[in-house]
Design a protein around this motif. Structure first.
Motif, PDB file in Angstrom:
ATOM      1  N   VAL A 259      15.316 -29.389  20.677  1.00  0.00           N
ATOM      2  CA  VAL A 259      14.554 -29.111  21.901  1.00  0.00           C
ATOM      3  C   VAL A 259      14.840 -27.706  22.395  1.00  0.00           C
ATOM      4  CG1 VAL A 259      14.185 -29.787  24.308  1.00  0.00           C
ATOM      5  CG2 VAL A 259      14.462 -31.534  22.544  1.00  0.00           C
ATOM      6  N   MET A 260      16.104 -27.257  22.202  1.00  0.00           N
ATOM      7  CA  MET A 260      16.487 -25.929  22.682  1.00  0.00           C
ATOM      8  C   MET A 260      15.840 -24.804  21.859  1.00  0.00           C
ATOM      9  SD  MET A 260      18.297 -26.765  25.238  1.00  0.00           S
ATOM     10  CE  MET A 260      19.107 -25.248  25.734  1.00  0.00           C
ATOM     11  N   THR A 261      15.224 -25.165  20.724  1.00  0.00           N
ATOM     12  CA  THR A 261      14.583 -24.141  19.879  1.00  0.00           C
ATOM     13  C   THR A 261      13.090 -24.011  20.161  1.00  0.00           C
ATOM     14  OG1 THR A 261      14.115 -25.706  18.075  1.00  0.00           O
ATOM     15  CG2 THR A 261      16.271 -24.609  18.065  1.00  0.00           C
ATOM     16  N   VAL A 262      12.566 -24.839  21.038  1.00  0.00           N
ATOM     17  CA  VAL A 262      11.141 -24.756  21.372  1.00  0.00           C
ATOM     18  C   VAL A 262      10.856 -23.397  21.999  1.00  0.00           C
ATOM     19  CG1 VAL A 262       9.302 -25.665  22.840  1.00  0.00           C
ATOM     20  CG2 VAL A 262      10.867 -27.234  21.658  1.00  0.00           C
ATOM     21  N   ALA A 263       9.912 -22.679  21.415  1.00  0.00           N
ATOM     22  CA  ALA A 263       9.596 -21.331  21.918  1.00  0.00           C
ATOM     23  C   ALA A 263       8.131 -21.018  21.633  1.00  0.00           C
ATOM     24  CB  ALA A 263      10.504 -20.293  21.269  1.00  0.00           C
TER      25      ALA A 263
ATOM     26  N   ILE B  40       9.261 -23.668  30.319  1.00  0.00           N
ATOM     27  CA  ILE B  40      10.060 -24.427  29.343  1.00  0.00           C
ATOM     28  C   ILE B  40      11.467 -23.849  29.241  1.00  0.00           C
ATOM     29  CG2 ILE B  40      10.302 -24.953  26.882  1.00  0.00           C
ATOM     30  CD1 ILE B  40       7.265 -25.239  26.735  1.00  0.00           C
ATOM     31  N   THR B  41      11.575 -22.535  29.289  1.00  0.00           N
ATOM     32  CA  THR B  41      12.884 -21.887  29.224  1.00  0.00           C
ATOM     33  C   THR B  41      13.776 -22.329  30.382  1.00  0.00           C
ATOM     34  OG1 THR B  41      11.974 -19.942  28.095  1.00  0.00           O
ATOM     35  CG2 THR B  41      14.098 -19.674  29.218  1.00  0.00           C
ATOM     36  N   LYS B  42      13.213 -22.408  31.576  1.00  0.00           N
ATOM     37  CA  LYS B  42      13.983 -22.866  32.733  1.00  0.00           C
ATOM     38  C   LYS B  42      14.400 -24.327  32.567  1.00  0.00           C
ATOM     39  CE  LYS B  42      13.959 -18.996  34.881  1.00  0.00           C
ATOM     40  NZ  LYS B  42      15.228 -18.213  34.980  1.00  0.00           N
ATOM     41  N   LEU B  43      13.528 -25.106  31.974  1.00  0.00           N
ATOM     42  CA  LEU B  43      13.861 -26.517  31.725  1.00  0.00           C
ATOM     43  C   LEU B  43      14.976 -26.631  30.688  1.00  0.00           C
ATOM     44  CD1 LEU B  43      10.260 -28.036  31.705  1.00  0.00           C
ATOM     45  CD2 LEU B  43      12.012 -28.365  33.463  1.00  0.00           C
ATOM     46  N   GLN B  44      14.950 -25.752  29.695  1.00  0.00           N
ATOM     47  CA  GLN B  44      16.021 -25.750  28.688  1.00  0.00           C
ATOM     48  C   GLN B  44      17.352 -25.352  29.325  1.00  0.00           C
ATOM     49  OE1 GLN B  44      14.037 -23.012  26.054  1.00  0.00           O
ATOM     50  NE2 GLN B  44      13.469 -24.625  24.588  1.00  0.00           N
ATOM     51  N   GLU B  45      17.301 -24.406  30.239  1.00  0.00           N
ATOM     52  CA  GLU B  45      18.511 -24.015  30.957  1.00  0.00           C
ATOM     53  C   GLU B  45      19.035 -25.182  31.798  1.00  0.00           C
ATOM     54  OE1 GLU B  45      17.349 -20.633  33.229  1.00  0.00           O
ATOM     55  OE2 GLU B  45      17.308 -19.259  31.505  1.00  0.00           O
ATOM     56  N   GLN B  46      18.097 -25.960  32.360  1.00  0.00           N
ATOM     57  CA  GLN B  46      18.503 -27.125  33.154  1.00  0.00           C
ATOM     58  C   GLN B  46      19.191 -28.164  32.282  1.00  0.00           C
ATOM     59  OE1 GLN B  46      18.691 -27.570  36.285  1.00  0.00           O
ATOM     60  NE2 GLN B  46      19.261 -29.739  36.254  1.00  0.00           N
TER      61      GLN B  46
ATOM     62  N   VAL C 164      13.889 -34.234  32.283  1.00  0.00           N
ATOM     63  CA  VAL C 164      13.612 -32.827  31.948  1.00  0.00           C
ATOM     64  C   VAL C 164      12.853 -32.727  30.628  1.00  0.00           C
ATOM     65  CG1 VAL C 164      14.655 -30.608  31.368  1.00  0.00           C
ATOM     66  CG2 VAL C 164      15.607 -31.988  33.226  1.00  0.00           C
ATOM     67  N   VAL C 165      13.241 -33.496  29.638  1.00  0.00           N
ATOM     68  CA  VAL C 165      12.552 -33.459  28.346  1.00  0.00           C
ATOM     69  C   VAL C 165      11.114 -33.954  28.497  1.00  0.00           C
ATOM     70  CG1 VAL C 165      12.526 -34.370  25.987  1.00  0.00           C
ATOM     71  CG2 VAL C 165      14.677 -33.640  27.015  1.00  0.00           C
ATOM     72  N   ASN C 166      10.906 -34.917  29.359  1.00  0.00           N
ATOM     73  CA  ASN C 166       9.536 -35.358  29.640  1.00  0.00           C
ATOM     74  C   ASN C 166       8.706 -34.220  30.224  1.00  0.00           C
ATOM     75  OD1 ASN C 166       9.259 -38.046  28.748  1.00  0.00           O
ATOM     76  ND2 ASN C 166      10.395 -38.814  30.530  1.00  0.00           N
ATOM     77  N   GLU C 167       9.350 -33.415  31.063  1.00  0.00           N
ATOM     78  CA  GLU C 167       8.655 -32.261  31.630  1.00  0.00           C
ATOM     79  C   GLU C 167       8.291 -31.253  30.533  1.00  0.00           C
ATOM     80  OE1 GLU C 167       7.537 -31.200  34.698  1.00  0.00           O
ATOM     81  OE2 GLU C 167       7.782 -33.311  35.222  1.00  0.00           O
ATOM     82  N   ILE C 168       9.219 -31.039  29.594  1.00  0.00           N
ATOM     83  CA  ILE C 168       8.942 -30.131  28.473  1.00  0.00           C
ATOM     84  C   ILE C 168       7.776 -30.670  27.642  1.00  0.00           C
ATOM     85  CG2 ILE C 168       9.853 -29.178  26.312  1.00  0.00           C
ATOM     86  CD1 ILE C 168      12.599 -29.080  27.646  1.00  0.00           C
ATOM     87  N   LYS C 169       7.759 -31.988  27.440  1.00  0.00           N
ATOM     88  CA  LYS C 169       6.665 -32.619  26.696  1.00  0.00           C
ATOM     89  C   LYS C 169       5.330 -32.383  27.398  1.00  0.00           C
ATOM     90  CE  LYS C 169       5.296 -37.211  24.981  1.00  0.00           C
ATOM     91  NZ  LYS C 169       5.696 -38.645  24.917  1.00  0.00           N
TER      92      LYS C 169
END
Length: 293
Positions: free
Chosen positions: A188-192, A112-118, A87-92
């Protein structure tokens, strides 16, 4: 000299028969039980050793069962760690996409928000039997896994354990209102992203994500090493249990071929001893013939 009061031949034959019957009873017990040492009276030293080692073997088997529980916890934590890496790779990748000036950064943020929820969902689900290594309130905490049972030369016994620094590799320290915080994924959860996010801000987010990936990779490596140790210990425990069982068997188990041969021989001896006693008892009756006119 022949005496009608004392028949020494019969006494001797009777003593022989008693000895044979005793040996026959012992052999029959060994054949029926499969053991040559079934109680302390049979051989105090061997019985003592076998009793102690059988007890230790049961404890070792129990430790092996506990090792299975530990392996399940490690596998659960590893699955969470591995999924979090994906998931973090996806955010990257999404942040890299957002670096293109023509891309709508707010739409990228929706993903990214959905990925953070995941990530939060992964942390919540990584529980085995009520224990969750992915969420640790104390980031310095350690968890242990039972991996063996030993007895030292002094006779002291103890259960051995393998330790994992679960706090150092926790995905989150807490999850509140469905949002994870603290732990490796805290930043990572603060990425916005916003529509006005600059490339410098995106680069900062990318650095944050890469730092988290490094932490997740280290955690997965630590879990993999622990899993490997558990597998090796499980294999060793199985071999050790077999070796103990075989060693005890050599001390107390009867050699069935030998006991079978002895049983046949003793049965033959018993028949001969009975015949000998019968002959010895008949000598007194033969004396009576001397008094017949």
């Amino acid at each position: 000299m022949t005496s009608i009061l004392t028949n020494t031949s019969a006494m001797s034959a009777l003593q022989t028969l008693r000895t044979i019957n005793s040996d026959l009873s012992t052999t029959q017990d060994r054949v029926s039980s499969g053991q040559k040492v079934g109680k302390a009276a049979d051989n105090v030293a061997y019985w003592s050793i076998s009793t102690t080692m059988n007890s230790d073997n049961k404890a070792l088997n129990a430790a092996t069962d506990a090792l299975g529980v530990g392996a399940a916890k490690v596998d659960t934590a590893y699955a969470a760690m591995d999924s979090a890496i994906d998931v973090v790779n996806e955010i990257k990748a999404k942040l890299t996409t957002a670096s293109e000036t023509s891309v709508n950064k707010e739409q990228v943020q929706l993903e990214i928000t959905k990925l953070q929820e995941q990530l939060t969902a992964i942390g919540q689900a990584a529980s085995f039997n009520g224990e969750n290594w992915a969420i640790q309130g104390d980031l310095g905490s350690q968890t242990t896994v039972v991996d063996g049972f030993i007895r030292d030369s002094a006779g002291s016994v103890k259960v051995t354990t393998a330790t994992f620094n679960s706090g150092s590799y926790a995905l989150f320290s807490t999850i509140a209102d469905g949002v994870g915080s603290g732990g490796i994924l805290s930043a990572v959860m603060t990425v916005a992203l916003t529509s006005v996010s600059t490339q410098g801000e995106i680069d900062t987010f990318l650095t944050t994500v890469q730092t988290a990936l490094d932490g997740l990779t280290n955690g997965a490596a630590a879990l993999g090493a622990l899993s490997s140790r558990i597998d090796m210990q499980d294999d060793y425990s199985s071999k050790l249990s077999d070796a103990i069982e075989a060693g005890v068997s050599r001390l107390v188990d009867a050699d069935m071929e030998e006991e079978s041969a002895r049983l046949s021989a003793l049965q033959t001896q018993q028949q001969l001893a009975v015949q000998s006693l019968s002959i010895a008892n008949s000598s007194s009756q033969n004396i009576m013939s001397l008094f017949r006119g």
